[in-house]
Design a protein around this motif. Structure first.
Motif, PDB file in Angstrom:
ATOM      1  N   SER A  32       0.681  -1.285  -0.071  1.00  0.00           N
ATOM      2  CA  SER A  32       0.012  -0.059  -0.046  1.00  0.00           C
ATOM      3  C   SER A  32       1.051   1.349  -0.106  1.00  0.00           C
ATOM      4  CB  SER A  32      -0.807  -0.045   1.322  1.00  0.00           C
ATOM      5  OG  SER A  32      -0.213   0.159   2.462  1.00  0.00           O
ATOM      6  N   HIS A  33       0.402   2.334  -0.281  1.00  0.00           N
ATOM      7  CA  HIS A  33       1.097   3.457  -0.192  1.00  0.00           C
ATOM      8  C   HIS A  33       1.614   3.638   1.270  1.00  0.00           C
ATOM      9  CE1 HIS A  33      -1.067   5.305  -3.934  1.00  0.00           C
ATOM     10  NE2 HIS A  33       0.227   5.572  -3.907  1.00  0.00           N
ATOM     11  N   ALA A  34       0.875   3.482   2.217  1.00  0.00           N
ATOM     12  CA  ALA A  34       1.116   3.462   3.658  1.00  0.00           C
ATOM     13  C   ALA A  34       2.588   2.796   3.997  1.00  0.00           C
ATOM     14  CB  ALA A  34       0.321   2.998   4.705  1.00  0.00           C
ATOM     15  N   ARG A  35       2.568   1.719   3.256  1.00  0.00           N
ATOM     16  CA  ARG A  35       3.811   0.649   3.347  1.00  0.00           C
ATOM     17  C   ARG A  35       5.005   1.246   2.788  1.00  0.00           C
ATOM     18  NH1 ARG A  35       7.432  -1.574   5.523  1.00  0.00           N
ATOM     19  NH2 ARG A  35       8.282  -3.677   4.619  1.00  0.00           N
ATOM     20  N   ILE A  36       4.812   2.074   1.692  1.00  0.00           N
ATOM     21  CA  ILE A  36       5.937   2.431   0.847  1.00  0.00           C
ATOM     22  C   ILE A  36       6.613   3.621   1.625  1.00  0.00           C
ATOM     23  CG2 ILE A  36       6.273   4.290  -1.085  1.00  0.00           C
ATOM     24  CD1 ILE A  36       4.502   2.541  -2.682  1.00  0.00           C
ATOM     25  N   PHE A  37       5.713   4.623   2.518  1.00  0.00           N
ATOM     26  CA  PHE A  37       6.216   5.500   3.411  1.00  0.00           C
ATOM     27  C   PHE A  37       7.238   4.899   4.308  1.00  0.00           C
ATOM     28  CE2 PHE A  37       2.761   7.792   1.383  1.00  0.00           C
ATOM     29  CZ  PHE A  37       3.133   9.179   1.277  1.00  0.00           C
ATOM     30  N   ASP A  38       6.778   3.770   4.827  1.00  0.00           N
ATOM     31  CA  ASP A  38       7.442   3.184   6.047  1.00  0.00           C
ATOM     32  C   ASP A  38       8.702   2.566   5.634  1.00  0.00           C
ATOM     33  OD1 ASP A  38       5.334   3.673   7.737  1.00  0.00           O
ATOM     34  OD2 ASP A  38       4.260   1.894   7.667  1.00  0.00           O
ATOM     35  N   LEU A  39       8.977   2.269   4.254  1.00  0.00           N
ATOM     36  CA  LEU A  39       9.986   1.807   3.639  1.00  0.00           C
ATOM     37  C   LEU A  39      11.451   2.556   3.905  1.00  0.00           C
ATOM     38  CD1 LEU A  39       9.058  -0.117   0.739  1.00  0.00           C
ATOM     39  CD2 LEU A  39       9.442  -1.092   2.974  1.00  0.00           C
ATOM     40  N   TRP A  40      10.959   3.877   3.915  1.00  0.00           N
ATOM     41  CA  TRP A  40      12.042   5.121   4.066  1.00  0.00           C
ATOM     42  C   TRP A  40      12.514   5.175   5.784  1.00  0.00           C
ATOM     43  CZ3 TRP A  40      10.136   4.695  -0.584  1.00  0.00           C
ATOM     44  CH2 TRP A  40      10.759   5.219  -1.689  1.00  0.00           C
ATOM     45  N   PRO A  41      13.663   5.349   6.069  1.00  0.00           N
ATOM     46  CA  PRO A  41      14.159   5.532   7.654  1.00  0.00           C
ATOM     47  C   PRO A  41      13.193   6.906   8.118  1.00  0.00           C
ATOM     48  CG  PRO A  41      15.710   6.322   6.160  1.00  0.00           C
ATOM     49  CD  PRO A  41      14.867   5.759   5.066  1.00  0.00           C
ATOM     50  N   SER A  42      12.675   7.554   7.491  1.00  0.00           N
ATOM     51  CA  SER A  42      12.108   8.765   8.165  1.00  0.00           C
ATOM     52  C   SER A  42      11.201   9.575   6.999  1.00  0.00           C
ATOM     53  CB  SER A  42      12.991   9.638   8.629  1.00  0.00           C
ATOM     54  OG  SER A  42      13.517  10.507   7.901  1.00  0.00           O
TER      55      SER A  42
END
Length: 81
Positions: free
Chosen positions: A2-12
């Motif tokens: 999901s888009h939410a998961r994509i954001f979580d892949l970055w360290p911040s």
């Protein structure tokens, strides 16, 4: 994914906004809306590759964007004769 998961892949979120080439506030709004507009995709793909983040591709982002827009589209109203 999901888009939410994509954001979580970055360290911040700051790292995400830096890679996307946008302000922190814009990145925060994207995360809140759960949508990454197309103008940020190429920079995110490049940033993900530089950070060894797998599976961030144009095709994946486009599919998520399309799915998100379809699920958020208002229902068509019945036409009255």
């Amino acid at each position: 994914m999901s888009h939410a998961r994509i954001f979580d892949l970055w360290p911040s979120l700051r790292a995400f906004s830096d890679d996307a080439g946008t302000s922190y506030g814009t990145a925060k709004a994207m995360k809140r809306r759960g949508q990454i507009p197309p103008q940020y995709w190429q920079r995110l793909i490049d940033g993900a590759a530089a950070r060894d983040i797998a599976d961030i591709t144009y095709e994946r982002l486009a599919a998520l964007y399309t799915d998100n827009r379809v699920t958020r589209a208002p229902a068509a109203s019945a036409e009255v004769a």
